[in-house]
Design a protein around this motif. Sequence first.
Motif, PDB file in Angstrom:
ATOM      1  N   LEU A  41       0.839  -1.196   0.000  1.00  0.00           N
ATOM      2  CA  LEU A  41       0.000   0.000   0.000  1.00  0.00           C
ATOM      3  C   LEU A  41       0.874   1.246   0.000  1.00  0.00           C
ATOM      4  O   LEU A  41       0.656   2.175  -0.782  1.00  0.00           O
ATOM      5  N   SER A  42       1.891   1.264   0.861  1.00  0.00           N
ATOM      6  CA  SER A  42       2.686   2.490   0.988  1.00  0.00           C
ATOM      7  C   SER A  42       3.477   2.758  -0.294  1.00  0.00           C
ATOM      8  O   SER A  42       3.686   3.908  -0.671  1.00  0.00           O
ATOM      9  N   GLU A  43       3.889   1.698  -1.003  1.00  0.00           N
ATOM     10  CA  GLU A  43       4.594   1.921  -2.280  1.00  0.00           C
ATOM     11  C   GLU A  43       3.671   2.589  -3.280  1.00  0.00           C
ATOM     12  O   GLU A  43       4.063   3.523  -3.990  1.00  0.00           O
ATOM     13  N   ALA A  44       2.435   2.095  -3.371  1.00  0.00           N
ATOM     14  CA  ALA A  44       1.477   2.656  -4.327  1.00  0.00           C
ATOM     15  C   ALA A  44       1.103   4.082  -3.939  1.00  0.00           C
ATOM     16  O   ALA A  44       1.003   4.967  -4.793  1.00  0.00           O
ATOM     17  N   VAL A  45       0.934   4.320  -2.620  1.00  0.00           N
ATOM     18  CA  VAL A  45       0.565   5.660  -2.146  1.00  0.00           C
ATOM     19  C   VAL A  45       1.677   6.657  -2.467  1.00  0.00           C
ATOM     20  O   VAL A  45       1.423   7.778  -2.917  1.00  0.00           O
ATOM     21  N   ALA A  46       2.916   6.218  -2.254  1.00  0.00           N
ATOM     22  CA  ALA A  46       4.059   7.108  -2.513  1.00  0.00           C
ATOM     23  C   ALA A  46       4.114   7.489  -3.990  1.00  0.00           C
ATOM     24  O   ALA A  46       4.334   8.653  -4.343  1.00  0.00           O
ATOM     25  N   TYR A  47       3.892   6.500  -4.856  1.00  0.00           N
ATOM     26  CA  TYR A  47       3.906   6.778  -6.292  1.00  0.00           C
ATOM     27  C   TYR A  47       2.776   7.743  -6.651  1.00  0.00           C
ATOM     28  O   TYR A  47       2.975   8.703  -7.413  1.00  0.00           O
ATOM     29  N   ALA A  48       1.588   7.489  -6.097  1.00  0.00           N
ATOM     30  CA  ALA A  48       0.429   8.344  -6.382  1.00  0.00           C
ATOM     31  C   ALA A  48       0.702   9.783  -5.931  1.00  0.00           C
ATOM     32  O   ALA A  48       0.352  10.747  -6.621  1.00  0.00           O
ATOM     33  N   ALA A  49       1.358   9.924  -4.763  1.00  0.00           N
ATOM     34  CA  ALA A  49       1.620  11.260  -4.213  1.00  0.00           C
ATOM     35  C   ALA A  49       2.564  12.057  -5.107  1.00  0.00           C
ATOM     36  O   ALA A  49       2.424  13.270  -5.245  1.00  0.00           O
ATOM     37  N   THR A  50       3.527  11.353  -5.741  1.00  0.00           N
ATOM     38  CA  THR A  50       4.472  12.078  -6.600  1.00  0.00           C
ATOM     39  C   THR A  50       3.924  12.262  -8.013  1.00  0.00           C
ATOM     40  O   THR A  50       4.580  12.866  -8.850  1.00  0.00           O
ATOM     41  N   HIS A  51       2.755  11.711  -8.294  1.00  0.00           N
ATOM     42  CA  HIS A  51       2.135  11.877  -9.617  1.00  0.00           C
ATOM     43  C   HIS A  51       0.706  12.386  -9.465  1.00  0.00           C
ATOM     44  O   HIS A  51      -0.247  11.681  -9.785  1.00  0.00           O
ATOM     45  N   PRO A  52       0.554  13.633  -8.986  1.00  0.00           N
ATOM     46  CA  PRO A  52      -0.796  14.149  -8.748  1.00  0.00           C
ATOM     47  C   PRO A  52      -1.594  14.333 -10.042  1.00  0.00           C
ATOM     48  O   PRO A  52      -2.816  14.462  -9.990  1.00  0.00           O
ATOM     49  N   ASP A  53      -0.918  14.335 -11.191  1.00  0.00           N
ATOM     50  CA  ASP A  53      -1.633  14.608 -12.442  1.00  0.00           C
ATOM     51  C   ASP A  53      -2.159  13.364 -13.136  1.00  0.00           C
ATOM     52  O   ASP A  53      -2.560  13.430 -14.301  1.00  0.00           O
ATOM     53  N   ILE A  54      -2.162  12.217 -12.458  1.00  0.00           N
ATOM     54  CA  ILE A  54      -2.745  11.019 -13.060  1.00  0.00           C
ATOM     55  C   ILE A  54      -4.197  11.313 -13.438  1.00  0.00           C
ATOM     56  O   ILE A  54      -4.673  10.917 -14.499  1.00  0.00           O
ATOM     57  N   ILE A  55      -4.898  12.041 -12.545  1.00  0.00           N
ATOM     58  CA  ILE A  55      -6.231  12.559 -12.870  1.00  0.00           C
ATOM     59  C   ILE A  55      -6.058  14.065 -13.047  1.00  0.00           C
ATOM     60  O   ILE A  55      -5.824  14.789 -12.081  1.00  0.00           O
ATOM     61  N   ALA A  56      -6.145  14.535 -14.306  1.00  0.00           N
ATOM     62  CA  ALA A  56      -5.925  15.964 -14.564  1.00  0.00           C
ATOM     63  C   ALA A  56      -7.224  16.740 -14.299  1.00  0.00           C
ATOM     64  O   ALA A  56      -8.245  16.465 -14.921  1.00  0.00           O
ATOM     65  N   ILE A  57      -7.147  17.682 -13.341  1.00  0.00           N
ATOM     66  CA  ILE A  57      -8.329  18.466 -12.986  1.00  0.00           C
ATOM     67  C   ILE A  57      -8.160  19.903 -13.465  1.00  0.00           C
ATOM     68  O   ILE A  57      -7.127  20.522 -13.213  1.00  0.00           O
ATOM     69  N   VAL A  58      -9.163  20.399 -14.178  1.00  0.00           N
ATOM     70  CA  VAL A  58      -9.115  21.779 -14.658  1.00  0.00           C
ATOM     71  C   VAL A  58     -10.135  22.574 -13.846  1.00  0.00           C
ATOM     72  O   VAL A  58     -11.274  22.153 -13.675  1.00  0.00           O
ATOM     73  N   GLU A  59      -9.687  23.728 -13.322  1.00  0.00           N
ATOM     74  CA  GLU A  59     -10.601  24.527 -12.502  1.00  0.00           C
ATOM     75  C   GLU A  59     -11.684  25.161 -13.356  1.00  0.00           C
ATOM     76  O   GLU A  59     -11.431  25.573 -14.487  1.00  0.00           O
ATOM     77  N   ASP A  60     -12.890  25.201 -12.824  1.00  0.00           N
ATOM     78  CA  ASP A  60     -13.968  25.864 -13.552  1.00  0.00           C
ATOM     79  C   ASP A  60     -13.676  27.355 -13.622  1.00  0.00           C
ATOM     80  O   ASP A  60     -13.115  27.941 -12.701  1.00  0.00           O
ATOM     81  N   GLU A  61     -14.099  27.989 -14.716  1.00  0.00           N
ATOM     82  CA  GLU A  61     -13.828  29.424 -14.878  1.00  0.00           C
ATOM     83  C   GLU A  61     -14.820  30.233 -14.048  1.00  0.00           C
ATOM     84  O   GLU A  61     -15.936  29.825 -13.837  1.00  0.00           O
TER      85      GLU A  61
END
Lengths: 509, 509
Positions: free
Chosen positions: B489-509
């Motif tokens: 779990l901690s390996e996957a969490v660490a990877y996810a934390a360093t790759h926040p853009d796996i889900i790209a979120i665009v702010e609403d205007e």
Amino acid sequence: MKDDAQAFASSFVAGARRLGIDSGNAAVLYLAAGGGACRTGRYPAGARVRVSTARRTVTALVHLVRADIVPDGEVGLSDLTWQRLGASEGEPVRVRLAPPARSFAFVRSRIFGADLSVEAANAIVGDIAAGLYSDIEIAAFITACAGRPLKVEETFALTGAMVQAGTRLEWPAAPVVDKHCVGGLPGNRTTLLIVPIVAACGLTIPKTSSRSITSPAGTADAMETLAPVDLDTERMRRVVEQEGGCIVWGGAVNLSPADDVLIRISRPLDFDGEAAMVASVLSKKLAAGSTHVLIDIPVGPSAKVRSQAAAESLVRLFQAVGQAYGLTIRTVISDGSQPVGRGIGPALEALDALAVLRNERDAPADLRTRALTLAGHVLELGGKAAAGEGFALARATLESGAALRKFEAICAAQGGMRVPEVGAFRHDVLARRAGYVAAIDNRRLARVAKLAGAPKDAGAGVLFLAPVGRTVKAGGPLYTIHAASAGTLSEAVAYAATHPDIIAIVEDE
Amino acid sequence: MKDDAQAFASSFVAGARRLGIDSGNAAVLYLAAGGGACRTGRYPAGARVRVSTARRTVTALVHLVRADIVPDGEVGLSDLTWQRLGASEGEPVRVRLAPPARSFAFVRSRIFGADLSVEAANAIVGDIAAGLYSDIEIAAFITACAGRPLKVEETFALTGAMVQAGTRLEWPAAPVVDKHCVGGLPGNRTTLLIVPIVAACGLTIPKTSSRSITSPAGTADAMETLAPVDLDTERMRRVVEQEGGCIVWGGAVNLSPADDVLIRISRPLDFDGEAAMVASVLSKKLAAGSTHVLIDIPVGPSAKVRSQAAAESLVRLFQAVGQAYGLTIRTVISDGSQPVGRGIGPALEALDALAVLRNERDAPADLRTRALTLAGHVLELGGKAAAGEGFALARATLESGAALRKFEAICAAQGGMRVPEVGAFRHDVLARRAGYVAAIDNRRLARVAKLAGAPKDAGAGVLFLAPVGRTVKAGGPLYTIHAASAGTLSEAVAYAATHPDIIAIVEDE
């Protein structure tokens, strides 16, 4: 397969243990199944890993073994991994997953139609020399270069990349000469004669030779029955500076490490790529610091080059690529129809050469003539003889005993001259009828020598007594098989008995 | 390398011993260095040998080991050699040098410009299936087929050869339907829905699926969390005869053994050969006895097929080769831009499918729609629905509960249904800001699931909660990581934390 750099970042450290497993050409790392490294799931059997000491890194394949073979906290190394890494027992090594070689994208481009640029060649060959390519990736590269042959510019790029990936020697004064024979005729040990003749005349000739891979003997194997050949670059340099020439094993001096890897994969595939051959030969000559190179191309039905047209095409490519690197190249197309000299096998071939150097009356005339011809070309190429006068200078150097003295001096400088010993178990193969020798099956004659134990048993092999055209009596000797044991002798004799046509005899009308 | 048949005639017999070494995809035979076999010099490390019991023969590579690992008079077998040979401890096996595969001459011909004839394809593929090719020879064949793409006739020859080299199933009544999806989208487990829907409507669908090689789960991995999938051909036949359909692991039924070998080598080389893909897919369908096949081709930037043009070219080849073998083929080009369903990982994907079968209110709508669409095509193709009416029939079959009952019956017939268990260690990955989801990095999301332990830990993976277009709040959940241990779990969490853009979120205007 694309993947993240990060996935290759994590690693572990363990004590190195040599397991005494010879896994051939595959470098293997043995991990304990169920051990800590294995449990992470990162290192399944077959994974490619990089193993590092503080000094060196090698790429290896993971095999998983029981814990009684490799205790947890240790990793097992196969002989090749051990050797390449230069580790000591118990030394900590770091293991991490090997990233895929980035340069493989260039291989893919070549497959799909792009030319091999200088950039691509440097990247691919550099990664191959660094051990980053798996065997199947190397096979793909070789195949990619075989189907759509490399152009001259691509061959130029490949040659340069191969030089760049290894050690390159430099010598104080030009010319530095060399000779190379394309494609082995059994017994063709002219190198043992050309080097001392040429060096005795004052030229520099730092000769590296290969060991046998599939033949009964390589030049390095034959030379080794007379003197040590496993010299490193520094010792080789000292021999050449002192004597003007040497005959050492190329494998020890790391002149073109990528070439050794490519040969290991391309040989079993048996794609006779002209460009690969030219790149292989010229890269080794450039790395050895040569400026003037003689290329001997024997043509014959069982030689590597089988037709005059193929030989001429090869000549053009050698000239074009050689010129581009500033090499002066002379090529000779020679007769490749039968063995040269009488001996086939390391010691027997060495004794042939020695008989010529000693000007013995019954020394093999064909080996002598071939060596003097080639040495004459090298002397002309190196500026020691005018055009057409090389042969005479070579002959005078041989007959005066100067070549023998130079050869003895080279042997002494390489570590001491010794006497080749021929296998004590022998058997004469006799003619079944009278007639004249019409043809020789070189390939099968070499097979007899190999069954007798050559090149592993240096004294084993065949002494060949019936060249094409020779008249023989029924019951007269055709060749003698030498072996180190009764067992290997009987295997060779049995093969010879079931193949009476190795020497084809036609009855006189 | 040419050599005499005689050299391959001699052999020796020794007792088989399983060493417990997993050498990955390389079948290895361990000989004692210095033992009798080794002393003949015939079996150096790296030599290719054929190892036989009275029943079976496999090809293996020689590694040399110390005598304390393999006593003289015995030979050691790696796990794969052991498995393939089906030997028992101490059973005598015969070992001889493997002759080079004669059919490699056909590979050489293709490299140098000849087309792959039916004769050539049969010889090459037959030898590959028999284990006569080394990895580098297979790599050469694959490369030879990649650079100059196979023509339709050659693809036809290759497909037929692959069918011929394995088992071929026959079924009493046509039509026999099948579906195949080209190139995995994470979570795309429509097979678990299509098979029961189609079988419930009375069609025969003997489905074989693959396990994951590089992805977080294959269909066989997901199905295995619900029922056994390692059925042999006979058991598979009984399930299909009883229930009309099955979902089993293709590796156990030997439908196209050469294809498995080719995939093992071609995958790391990553040559996306269209012809190789078509031959691979259609050979398995033909071997399974299918008459009507639906091919789903998802197109997207991180799917296997990345453009509409590439998809259309693939469609033409599928149609041409399929027709030549009398297959009725329908192709669907679908959206391949993001994961399907919510689960990524064997158990999580199985639970998605189960939710759809059970008509649960929050079952993943995209998986449901995709499965109904494809099932509708298969129903039309198999003559159970008129054109344009397949979807409605599929939906009715699902909503009535008939598909669920059929799925449960298939699971029972395969050996008993079970409940998928999700990894107990979990972590929610949250949105760093509010906005809408603009894009998903499928490749990296799959990497998170693999780091968490999928597919080895069947309950590990990712529950994906934020499809493209979804509006999310800052701190709202994007996906949940499941693992079987705190470490993974901690390996996957660490990877996810360093790759926040796996889900790209665009702010609403």
